[in-house]
Design a protein around this motif. Structure first.
Motif, PDB file in Angstrom:
ATOM      1  N   LEU A 213       0.570  -1.182   0.527  1.00 43.16           N
ATOM      2  CA  LEU A 213      -0.389   0.475   0.162  1.00 43.16           C
ATOM      3  C   LEU A 213       0.769   1.195  -0.319  1.00 43.16           C
ATOM      4  CD1 LEU A 213      -3.075   1.664   1.087  1.00 43.16           C
ATOM      5  CD2 LEU A 213      -2.219   1.011   3.437  1.00 43.16           C
ATOM      6  N   TYR A 214       1.657   1.496   0.611  1.00 42.40           N
ATOM      7  CA  TYR A 214       2.656   2.133   1.493  1.00 42.40           C
ATOM      8  C   TYR A 214       3.652   2.437  -0.578  1.00 42.40           C
ATOM      9  CZ  TYR A 214       6.719   5.122   3.081  1.00 42.40           C
ATOM     10  OH  TYR A 214       7.365   6.548   3.408  1.00 42.40           O
ATOM     11  N   GLN A 215       4.718   1.732  -0.008  1.00 40.71           N
ATOM     12  CA  GLN A 215       5.629   2.031  -1.399  1.00 40.71           C
ATOM     13  C   GLN A 215       5.451   1.926  -3.054  1.00 40.71           C
ATOM     14  OE1 GLN A 215       7.913   1.738   0.284  1.00 40.71           O
ATOM     15  NE2 GLN A 215       9.100  -0.418  -0.494  1.00 40.71           N
ATOM     16  N   PHE A 272       9.013  11.162   2.831  1.00 41.26           N
ATOM     17  CA  PHE A 272       8.541   9.875   3.027  1.00 41.26           C
ATOM     18  C   PHE A 272       9.416   8.577   2.074  1.00 41.26           C
ATOM     19  CE2 PHE A 272       4.699  12.268   2.906  1.00 41.26           C
ATOM     20  CZ  PHE A 272       3.924  12.266   4.250  1.00 41.26           C
ATOM     21  N   TYR A 273      10.299   7.812   2.431  1.00 39.06           N
ATOM     22  CA  TYR A 273      11.627   7.519   2.547  1.00 39.06           C
ATOM     23  C   TYR A 273      10.406   5.795   2.029  1.00 39.06           C
ATOM     24  CZ  TYR A 273      15.109  10.511   3.993  1.00 39.06           C
ATOM     25  OH  TYR A 273      16.443  11.404   4.484  1.00 39.06           O
ATOM     26  N   PRO A 274      11.021   5.047   1.195  1.00 38.38           N
ATOM     27  CA  PRO A 274      10.388   4.268   0.828  1.00 38.38           C
ATOM     28  C   PRO A 274      11.126   2.814   2.037  1.00 38.38           C
ATOM     29  CG  PRO A 274      11.500   4.845  -1.757  1.00 38.38           C
ATOM     30  CD  PRO A 274      11.651   5.727   0.136  1.00 38.38           C
ATOM     31  N   LEU A 275      10.768   1.538   1.732  1.00 38.93           N
ATOM     32  CA  LEU A 275      11.770   0.807   2.805  1.00 38.93           C
ATOM     33  C   LEU A 275      12.563   0.113   1.349  1.00 38.93           C
ATOM     34  CD1 LEU A 275       8.733   0.793   4.246  1.00 38.93           C
ATOM     35  CD2 LEU A 275       9.267  -1.575   5.328  1.00 38.93           C
ATOM     36  N   TYR A 276      13.472   0.311   1.920  1.00 38.43           N
ATOM     37  CA  TYR A 276      14.512  -0.415   0.700  1.00 38.43           C
ATOM     38  C   TYR A 276      15.164  -1.691   1.347  1.00 38.43           C
ATOM     39  CZ  TYR A 276      14.657   3.782  -1.235  1.00 38.43           C
ATOM     40  OH  TYR A 276      13.895   5.074  -2.277  1.00 38.43           O
ATOM     41  N   TYR A 572      -2.998  10.363  -0.067  1.00 38.41           N
ATOM     42  CA  TYR A 572      -2.384   9.336   0.158  1.00 38.41           C
ATOM     43  C   TYR A 572      -1.478   8.842   0.429  1.00 38.41           C
ATOM     44  CZ  TYR A 572      -7.308   8.035  -2.789  1.00 38.41           C
ATOM     45  OH  TYR A 572      -8.727   7.943  -2.890  1.00 38.41           O
ATOM     46  N   ILE A 573      -0.173   9.531   0.180  1.00 33.41           N
ATOM     47  CA  ILE A 573       1.235   9.168   0.465  1.00 33.41           C
ATOM     48  C   ILE A 573       0.721   9.363   1.915  1.00 33.41           C
ATOM     49  CG2 ILE A 573       3.390   9.394   1.091  1.00 33.41           C
ATOM     50  CD1 ILE A 573       3.484   9.811  -2.421  1.00 33.41           C
ATOM     51  N   PRO A 574       0.946  10.310   2.922  1.00 32.77           N
ATOM     52  CA  PRO A 574       0.195  10.113   4.287  1.00 32.77           C
ATOM     53  C   PRO A 574      -0.640   8.972   4.513  1.00 32.77           C
ATOM     54  CG  PRO A 574       0.082  12.153   3.599  1.00 32.77           C
ATOM     55  CD  PRO A 574       0.362  11.459   1.940  1.00 32.77           C
ATOM     56  N   CYS A 575      -1.318   8.454   4.506  1.00 25.90           N
ATOM     57  CA  CYS A 575      -2.806   8.290   5.065  1.00 25.90           C
ATOM     58  C   CYS A 575      -1.841   6.342   4.757  1.00 25.90           C
ATOM     59  CB  CYS A 575      -3.510   7.911   3.989  1.00 25.90           C
ATOM     60  SG  CYS A 575      -4.507   9.854   4.117  1.00 25.90           S
ATOM     61  N   ALA A 576      -1.413   6.504   3.499  1.00 23.31           N
ATOM     62  CA  ALA A 576      -0.503   4.797   3.481  1.00 23.31           C
ATOM     63  C   ALA A 576       0.625   4.378   4.398  1.00 23.31           C
ATOM     64  CB  ALA A 576       0.272   4.731   2.062  1.00 23.31           C
ATOM     65  N   TRP A 577       1.420   5.667   4.892  1.00 25.39           N
ATOM     66  CA  TRP A 577       2.574   5.457   5.758  1.00 25.39           C
ATOM     67  C   TRP A 577       2.312   5.518   6.742  1.00 25.39           C
ATOM     68  CZ3 TRP A 577       3.222   7.977  10.389  1.00 25.39           C
ATOM     69  CH2 TRP A 577       4.089   8.488  11.033  1.00 25.39           C
TER      70      TRP A 577
END
Length: 720
Positions: A213-215, A272-276, A572-577
């Protein structure tokens, strides 16, 4: 010639007249820890000042010594092609399109690790103590073909690259296009930079997870940027991707160079950093190499048929009069496709072109504007898959218009004859794209559909729409300017005559803010299965029945006002985070995903909504004439009963969510099984933005982003 003279600097005047033999050079390859075992046994070639070659293999500690060579510097090369048995490397070396010249040295460097977890070079290597000369090198320094290799990184101990270029001019053997110059009669230690890359961690499970969802929200937003290749057209020998943020910079330079990118929009201030994942370089999300000497299709003489990274990874329909935009790239497990949403007037005209047309790739009818956009990019995607798909999961994402196009693309790929693709689709704020027949035919397509609060876009096209934009656009403008007359024009352009109604496809995930007071609020992610909560669709449906198949003006304008809920960076990005962080904390604390306090607030709001539905039903009955309910009144009552049934199921689902206990798979999907999983999560958690421990994982506020909170827990007043 005396011994003392022989030991003079190699560029003395006497050297050129008397190139004596009898000199030696030793060298050792080490990693950033100072250990040479990583490179033990590798084949090497050394060329001296008169062009004499010496070959051999490094010992188990990465050491070798060349004896009795001619006076002067020597050049070290390590260009032997990898011939091991690991399938991912063999596939890259032997693939038909853009085969990669992977060497043994590259393979070994990909198995080493950085001393510093951020990839910055180490200031002091223990192997310096044994060295007369210490240099920091990269694989590209030692091999002939380097277009597919990562960009160079600054170093404190530079190799003698100027000397390499000047040796031929000074008379020291042939010209050298690659290699590292070693100083004679000295021990040279070469620290080889690890070949590691970062790639966004993704789950390949079909089941919904907070990680994807976040990525994928970040990847969907990245599709709004340019590819930013320089030169963009007719490149001659090299290409660069300097602009940040851009698609090319993300995958072609930053992540390939082990830099943690976080900016997906040039106006973005919140990080907003992705998980890498830390992966071998060959397993990154690949941007194809550009080398006209190695790949015939890259040669400028090809003219308009010249291939380069931008026209292979990036689709932009402007050349054909459209404005659809998307990017595609892949690694050994995933092909990632991201489709851009509305970003121009041309996109907007496609949005409102809601006439239903047959979906030729499958069954049913679809939105004509979305279908035209899909058809424009279809050949681009198929060409890429035909070249590089080798069984990977195909993950597709898109926001708004991009989500609708992504749905049509995913279903077309799923039905493609002769190929069986494994497809996973995530969309954000996507409108309806097809009729009920299309949706039923696409039942087997795995689609997770994210809707944020009161986002208006998922509410259109309404189930009754079959629109001609030439009537829709002026009608919409007239609604705002002149009231009822505009509504008549608007309705004339949108009313569907015949055919099946538009429907949503996919499993909805609704992000719903829950406010307790002026300062304390949270949000939960769930599937309420209630049209009133999804986007006031019940109100619109009842009003259009009551008013003769036209939408309610007030409801339409209210949804337009709530447009901020549709934005990616602001919503959307803040909500996913917030969802990911909340689910992480739920897992850490072994608690339920919905707190008791949240449950009570939401349950009270649902009870209020239920009362309003009954109140409306009583009004309809009270208005019945002596002959009973009219056709429209009966239809309204039927719609109310269906919505009341949905509301009952919604309350039951809330009970289920209340007691739900999350697992690692719920949060991270299949990524929880990756070897690098723990390190990836720990890396992400070290960023200050991701360390906040808040009871409700409140959405991060951005400066001046205009983010709106719900006026009530469910914003009931905007629903009924």
């Amino acid at each position: 010639m005396a011994l003392q003279e022989r030991d003079n600097l190699c560029f003395s005047n006497k050297l050129l007249a008397c190139p004596l033999r009898g000199h030696w050079t030793s060298f050792r390859l080490v990693d950033e820890q100072g250990d040479g075992k990583s490179y033990g046994g590798l084949h090497y070639t050394v060329m001296d000042s008169v062009g004499q070659e010496y070959t051999g293999r490094l010992d188990g500690e990465g050491f070798a010594k060349v004896q009795n060579h001619y006076r002067g510097p020597v050049v070290l090369r390590m260009d032997k092609q990898y011939n091991g048995l690991e399938k991912p490397y063999q596939r890259l070396i032997n693939r038909e399109y853009y085969p990669l010249p992977i060497t043994e040295l590259q393979f070994r460097a990909e198995q080493t690790r950085f001393f510093h977890e951020d990839g910055f070079r180490r200031e002091y290597n223990p192997a310096i103590k044994e060295a007369d000369i210490f240099v920091q090198v990269e694989v590209r320094d030692l091999v002939r073909d380097g277009a597919h290799l990562p960009p160079e990184v600054g170093r404190s101990y530079e190799p003698q690259s100027v000397l390499l270029r000047g040796m031929g001019e000074l008379g020291f053997g042939p010209e050298h296009s690659f290699g590292i110059v070693l100083s004679p009669n000295k021990h040279n230690v070469l620290e080889v930079r690890p070949m590691r890359a970062l790639r966004p961690m993704l789950s390949t499970d079909d089941k919904f997870c907070a990680l994807n969802l976040y990525q994928l929200a970040l990847m969907a937003t990245l599709s709004y940027t340019d590819f930013a290749q320089y030169p963009r057209e007719k490149p001659l020998d090299k290409v660069h991707f300097m602009l940040d943020p851009s698609i090319g910079n993300w995958f072609g330079e930053a992540l390939a160079g082990y830099q943690e990118n976080w900016r997906v929009d040039r106006t973005q201030s919140q990080r907003f950093y992705p998980l890498y994942e830390d992966v071998p370089y060959s397993k990154r999300l690949e941007i194809l190499p550009f080398d006209p000497t190695l790949y015939e299709q890259n040669h400028p003489d090809k003219g308009k048929d010249q291939e380069h990274p931008e026209n292979q990874h990036f689709f932009d329909d402007q050349v054909n009069g459209g404005d659809t935009q998307a990017f595609i790239c892949h690694h050994d497990e995933v092909v990632l496709i991201s489709v851009r949403g509305t970003a121009s007037l041309k996109d907007a005209l496609r949005d409102v072109d809601a006439l239903q047309v047959p979906f030729e790739e499958g069954v049913g009818s679809v939105h004509q504007g979305f279908y035209n956009a899909f058809r424009a990019m279809k050949a681009f995607v198929l060409r890429y898959l035909d070249k590089f798909h080798s069984g990977q999961k195909i993950i597709i994402c898109g926001h708004s218009l991009g989500g609708a196009i992504a749905l049509l693309l995913a279903e077309a790929l799923r039905r493609r004859a002769g190929v069986k693709y494994n497809i996973l689709l995530y969309t954000y704020g996507a409108p309806r794209a097809g009729d009920s027949t299309f949706v039923e035919g696409a039942t087997d397509l795995v689609h997770h559909r994210m809707v944020n609060n009161n986002d208006p876009v998922p509410g259109v096209p309404a189930p009754w729409m079959d629109a001609n934009w030439k009537v829709w656009v002026p009608g919409l403008a007239t609604i705002v300017l002149s009231g009822p007359y505009g509504m008549l024009v608007f309705g004339a352009g949108l009313v569907r005559i015949g055919g099946d109604p538009y429907q949503h496809h996919g499993q909805q995930q609704h992000f719903m803010p829950v406010r307790f007071d002026e300062r304390e609020w949270s949000a939960i992610l769930w599937d309420p299965d209630c049209e009133s909560i999804e986007g006031a669709a019940c109100t619109v449906m009842l009003e259009k029945i009551r008013r003769g198949d036209m939408p309610a003006r007030d409801g339409l304008l209210a949804q337009l006002i709530n447009y901020t809920d549709h934005m990616m960076i602001a919503s959307y990005i803040p909500c996913a985070w917030a969802t990911l962080r909340r689910w992480q904390q739920t897992l850490e604390n072994a608690s339920s995903v919905v707190t008791e306090r949240e449950f009570r607030v939401v349950e009270d709001a649902l009870a209020t909504l239920n009362e309003k539905l009954y109140e409306y039903a009583r009004k309809v009955r009270h208005n019945e004439g002596p002959r009973g309910a009219t056709k429209n009144e009966s239809a309204a009552m039927s719609a109310l009963h269906r919505e009341q049934d949905r509301l009952l199921r919604t309350r039951e689902r809330l009970q289920t969510v209340r007691y739900r206990r999350l697992t690692l798979v719920d949060v991270y999907g299949s990524a929880a099984q990756l070897p690098e999983f723990t390190g990836s999560v720990e890396r992400w958690a070290k960023h200050a933005e991701n360390r906040s421990s808040v009871q409700y994982a409140m959405i991060p506020r951005q400066p001046d982003d205009g983010f709106r909170l719900a006026r009530e827990p469910l914003d009931i007043d905007s629903i009924c």
